[in-house]
Motif scaffolding. Sequence first.
Motif, PDB file in Angstrom:
ATOM      1  N   VAL A 122       0.834  -1.202   0.000  1.00 15.23           N
ATOM      2  CA  VAL A 122       0.000   0.000   0.000  1.00 15.23           C
ATOM      3  C   VAL A 122       0.869   1.252   0.000  1.00 15.23           C
ATOM      4  CG1 VAL A 122      -1.716   1.313   1.291  1.00 15.23           C
ATOM      5  CG2 VAL A 122      -1.944  -1.169   1.082  1.00 15.23           C
ATOM      6  N   ALA A 123       1.918   1.266   0.839  1.00 14.80           N
ATOM      7  CA  ALA A 123       2.801   2.433   0.888  1.00 14.80           C
ATOM      8  C   ALA A 123       3.479   2.674  -0.450  1.00 14.80           C
ATOM      9  CB  ALA A 123       3.853   2.262   1.988  1.00 14.80           C
ATOM     10  N   ALA A 124       3.775   1.600  -1.155  1.00 13.68           N
ATOM     11  CA  ALA A 124       4.439   1.725  -2.461  1.00 13.68           C
ATOM     12  C   ALA A 124       3.486   2.159  -3.558  1.00 13.68           C
ATOM     13  CB  ALA A 124       5.083   0.389  -2.842  1.00 13.68           C
ATOM     14  N   LEU A 125       2.176   1.988  -3.326  1.00  7.30           N
ATOM     15  CA  LEU A 125       1.218   2.178  -4.407  1.00  7.30           C
ATOM     16  C   LEU A 125       0.202   3.290  -4.211  1.00  7.30           C
ATOM     17  CD1 LEU A 125       0.295  -1.509  -5.400  1.00  7.30           C
ATOM     18  CD2 LEU A 125       1.385   0.200  -6.847  1.00  7.30           C
ATOM     19  N   VAL A 126      -0.107   3.693  -2.972  1.00  4.88           N
ATOM     20  CA  VAL A 126      -1.325   4.490  -2.794  1.00  4.88           C
ATOM     21  C   VAL A 126      -1.229   5.871  -3.442  1.00  4.88           C
ATOM     22  CG1 VAL A 126      -0.721   5.318  -0.457  1.00  4.88           C
ATOM     23  CG2 VAL A 126      -3.118   5.202  -1.182  1.00  4.88           C
ATOM     24  N   PHE A 127      -0.135   6.606  -3.246  1.00  2.00           N
ATOM     25  CA  PHE A 127      -0.035   7.930  -3.860  1.00  2.00           C
ATOM     26  C   PHE A 127       0.066   7.799  -5.380  1.00  2.00           C
ATOM     27  CE2 PHE A 127       1.011  12.472  -3.246  1.00  2.00           C
ATOM     28  CZ  PHE A 127       1.429  12.793  -4.534  1.00  2.00           C
ATOM     29  N   LYS A 128       0.987   6.972  -5.832  1.00  2.00           N
ATOM     30  CA  LYS A 128       1.176   6.810  -7.275  1.00  2.00           C
ATOM     31  C   LYS A 128      -0.050   6.183  -7.909  1.00  2.00           C
ATOM     32  CE  LYS A 128       6.176   6.322  -6.665  1.00  2.00           C
ATOM     33  NZ  LYS A 128       6.130   6.485  -5.183  1.00  2.00           N
ATOM     34  N   GLY A 129      -0.659   5.230  -7.213  1.00  2.00           N
ATOM     35  CA  GLY A 129      -1.843   4.584  -7.742  1.00  2.00           C
ATOM     36  C   GLY A 129      -3.023   5.526  -7.847  1.00  2.00           C
ATOM     37  N   LEU A 130      -3.223   6.369  -6.835  1.00  2.00           N
ATOM     38  CA  LEU A 130      -4.305   7.355  -6.913  1.00  2.00           C
ATOM     39  C   LEU A 130      -4.000   8.411  -7.976  1.00  2.00           C
ATOM     40  CD1 LEU A 130      -5.309   7.893  -3.173  1.00  2.00           C
ATOM     41  CD2 LEU A 130      -6.606   6.729  -4.965  1.00  2.00           C
ATOM     42  N   VAL A 132      -2.398   7.725 -10.817  1.00  2.00           N
ATOM     43  CA  VAL A 132      -2.777   7.063 -12.064  1.00  2.00           C
ATOM     44  C   VAL A 132      -4.297   6.988 -12.190  1.00  2.00           C
ATOM     45  CG1 VAL A 132      -2.700   4.866 -13.313  1.00  2.00           C
ATOM     46  CG2 VAL A 132      -0.636   5.745 -12.192  1.00  2.00           C
ATOM     47  N   GLU A 133      -4.973   6.699 -11.083  1.00  2.00           N
ATOM     48  CA  GLU A 133      -6.437   6.574 -11.126  1.00  2.00           C
ATOM     49  C   GLU A 133      -7.078   7.843 -11.665  1.00  2.00           C
ATOM     50  OE1 GLU A 133     -10.590   6.540 -10.172  1.00  2.00           O
ATOM     51  OE2 GLU A 133      -9.130   8.022  -9.448  1.00  2.00           O
ATOM     52  N   TYR A 134      -6.668   8.996 -11.139  1.00  2.00           N
ATOM     53  CA  TYR A 134      -7.313  10.214 -11.625  1.00  2.00           C
ATOM     54  C   TYR A 134      -6.842  10.578 -13.036  1.00  2.00           C
ATOM     55  CZ  TYR A 134      -3.715  13.940 -11.150  1.00  2.00           C
ATOM     56  OH  TYR A 134      -2.627  14.764 -11.315  1.00  2.00           O
ATOM     57  N   LEU A 135      -5.584  10.288 -13.370  1.00  2.00           N
ATOM     58  CA  LEU A 135      -5.073  10.631 -14.695  1.00  2.00           C
ATOM     59  C   LEU A 135      -5.810   9.884 -15.803  1.00  2.00           C
ATOM     60  CD1 LEU A 135      -1.195  10.697 -14.114  1.00  2.00           C
ATOM     61  CD2 LEU A 135      -2.663  12.671 -14.596  1.00  2.00           C
ATOM     62  N   ILE A 136      -5.991   8.575 -15.637  1.00  2.00           N
ATOM     63  CA  ILE A 136      -6.510   7.772 -16.749  1.00  2.00           C
ATOM     64  C   ILE A 136      -8.002   7.484 -16.649  1.00  2.00           C
ATOM     65  CG2 ILE A 136      -4.239   6.718 -17.016  1.00  2.00           C
ATOM     66  CD1 ILE A 136      -5.382   4.101 -15.962  1.00  2.00           C
ATOM     67  N   HIS A 137      -8.606   7.748 -15.481  1.00  2.00           N
ATOM     68  CA  HIS A 137     -10.036   7.508 -15.329  1.00  2.00           C
ATOM     69  C   HIS A 137     -10.862   8.788 -15.271  1.00  2.00           C
ATOM     70  CE1 HIS A 137      -9.951   3.126 -14.683  1.00  2.00           C
ATOM     71  NE2 HIS A 137      -8.822   3.326 -14.013  1.00  2.00           N
ATOM     72  N   GLY A 158       4.609   5.566 -13.959  1.00  2.00           N
ATOM     73  CA  GLY A 158       4.530   4.978 -15.282  1.00  2.00           C
ATOM     74  C   GLY A 158       4.303   3.476 -15.264  1.00  2.00           C
ATOM     75  N   SER A 159       4.944   2.774 -14.346  1.00  2.00           N
ATOM     76  CA  SER A 159       4.779   1.324 -14.266  1.00  2.00           C
ATOM     77  C   SER A 159       3.349   0.950 -13.902  1.00  2.00           C
ATOM     78  CB  SER A 159       5.749   0.741 -13.231  1.00  2.00           C
ATOM     79  OG  SER A 159       7.091   0.885 -13.645  1.00  2.00           O
ATOM     80  N   ILE A 160       2.772   1.690 -12.964  1.00  2.00           N
ATOM     81  CA  ILE A 160       1.389   1.422 -12.560  1.00  2.00           C
ATOM     82  C   ILE A 160       0.444   1.774 -13.701  1.00  2.00           C
ATOM     83  CG2 ILE A 160      -0.437   2.075 -10.938  1.00  2.00           C
ATOM     84  CD1 ILE A 160       1.911   2.744  -8.951  1.00  2.00           C
ATOM     85  N   ALA A 161       0.685   2.924 -14.336  1.00  2.00           N
ATOM     86  CA  ALA A 161      -0.181   3.369 -15.423  1.00  2.00           C
ATOM     87  C   ALA A 161      -0.188   2.377 -16.575  1.00  2.00           C
ATOM     88  CB  ALA A 161       0.261   4.742 -15.908  1.00  2.00           C
ATOM     89  N   THR A 162       0.987   1.866 -16.935  1.00  2.00           N
ATOM     90  CA  THR A 162       1.072   0.926 -18.050  1.00  2.00           C
ATOM     91  C   THR A 162       0.245  -0.325 -17.774  1.00  2.00           C
ATOM     92  OG1 THR A 162       3.266   1.718 -18.679  1.00  2.00           O
ATOM     93  CG2 THR A 162       2.646  -0.459 -19.436  1.00  2.00           C
ATOM     94  N   TYR A 218       0.754  11.706 -21.470  1.00  2.00           N
ATOM     95  CA  TYR A 218       0.911  11.943 -20.035  1.00  2.00           C
ATOM     96  C   TYR A 218       2.386  12.256 -19.789  1.00  2.00           C
ATOM     97  CZ  TYR A 218      -3.724   9.870 -19.492  1.00  2.00           C
ATOM     98  OH  TYR A 218      -5.074   9.601 -19.576  1.00  2.00           O
ATOM     99  N   ASP A 219       2.657  13.468 -19.316  1.00  2.00           N
ATOM    100  CA  ASP A 219       4.030  13.961 -19.263  1.00  2.00           C
ATOM    101  C   ASP A 219       4.365  14.503 -17.874  1.00  2.00           C
ATOM    102  OD1 ASP A 219       6.492  15.117 -19.652  1.00  2.00           O
ATOM    103  OD2 ASP A 219       5.906  16.358 -21.351  1.00  2.00           O
ATOM    104  N   SER A 220       5.224  13.785 -17.168  1.00  2.00           N
ATOM    105  CA  SER A 220       5.719  14.256 -15.869  1.00  2.00           C
ATOM    106  C   SER A 220       7.153  14.754 -15.961  1.00  2.00           C
ATOM    107  CB  SER A 220       5.653  13.122 -14.840  1.00  2.00           C
ATOM    108  OG  SER A 220       6.490  12.038 -15.243  1.00  2.00           O
ATOM    109  N   VAL A 221       7.714  14.788 -17.175  1.00  2.00           N
ATOM    110  CA  VAL A 221       9.116  15.170 -17.354  1.00  2.00           C
ATOM    111  C   VAL A 221       9.264  16.682 -17.449  1.00  2.00           C
ATOM    112  CG1 VAL A 221      11.154  14.899 -18.817  1.00  2.00           C
ATOM    113  CG2 VAL A 221       9.633  12.955 -18.428  1.00  2.00           C
ATOM    114  N   GLY A 222       8.394  17.325 -18.231  1.00  2.00           N
ATOM    115  CA  GLY A 222       8.397  18.786 -18.253  1.00  2.00           C
ATOM    116  C   GLY A 222       9.208  19.387 -19.373  1.00  2.00           C
ATOM    117  N   ALA A 223      10.201  20.182 -19.016  1.00  2.00           N
ATOM    118  CA  ALA A 223      10.923  21.021 -19.980  1.00  2.00           C
ATOM    119  C   ALA A 223      11.469  20.235 -21.169  1.00  2.00           C
ATOM    120  CB  ALA A 223      12.059  21.759 -19.276  1.00  2.00           C
TER     121      ALA A 223
END
Length: 329
Positions: A122-130, A132-137, A158-162, A218-223
């Motif tokens: 859960v600690a590894a997934l909850v922030f990143k997973g949420l 991804v949830e809002y980004l793709i859903h 990215g791994s979760i999103a894929t 979906y771009d988290s890299v920026g410049a």
Amino acid sequence: MTTRTDAFRFSEFGAPHVLRRETIELAAPAAGEIQIRHLAIGVNYIDVYHRQGVFAAQLPLPSGLGVEGIGIVTALGDGVRNFNIGDRVAYVGGPPNGYSTYRNLPAARALSVPDALHSETVAALVFKGLTVEYLIHRCVPVAKDDTVLFHAAAGGVGSIATQWLKHLGATVIGTVGSEEKAEIARANGCDHTIVYSREDFRARVTEITGGKGVRVVYDSVGADTFAKSLDCLAPRGTLVSFGEASGPVEPLNVASLGAKGSLFVTRPSIAHYTADRSEYEAAARNLFAAIEAGIVKAPNVSKYKLGDAAKAHEDMEARRTRGSIILIP
């Protein structure tokens, strides 16, 4: 009654060395708060932004750090009715005090965790997973047969999103920094990988899509990626800029969006997609169900002791880590 807690704090913005571990007296939770004993703490790139002062206007110093974790409820403030002492809860958001053994947290940010889920998962997934949830859903809902470009496809988000995008039936093009990371992305279901250090991702996307472009980037890299990402979009496509790991994006000429195909650009924040309690809980149920069903699995997890938080930041910024990073008190 106070509780002694070890916590990382900083009094100036800067490199990882500004983090200082302190033992402090934590007051009893205020009305509407709970107190938790951490079992595991998530480390995220927003922690780096906080430490560096990217959001200095919203973060008065001295400050704590960390906006994600899971723990056991040890005390309740007045008015808290939906949690009990001994409950296991996770959270995303709230005041940045996650790098600690104990912390107080607004009860509105706490989420009940299904018994079947392991705390470290859960600690590894909850922030990143949420995220991804809002980004793709909800930000740009992805449907079956959509083609998307996801930058940093081998990273934690990215791994979760894929994985989740493949379950939805999308075709996923992912950019990565090395062939090793390309293998990780492919293992998570990425249909096409682009190693940006040796390939022009704009040219490759054009080739892969037969010149049609993608529905969403979906771009988290920026410049380093923003301008070319716009060129990867199909007409009326959307660029979702949700991070700036390579630096802030240059000012955008809005008129160019029309010339490039009536494009859309959004800069979303998870805070605005989880501010409403009912929406926050629904997103968490969606994520936890995806984890329990095996749709989403924790990416490679790097574990550090809480006392090594500065080292975790150094490794993350140097891109020596893959997937998720967690701290263990």
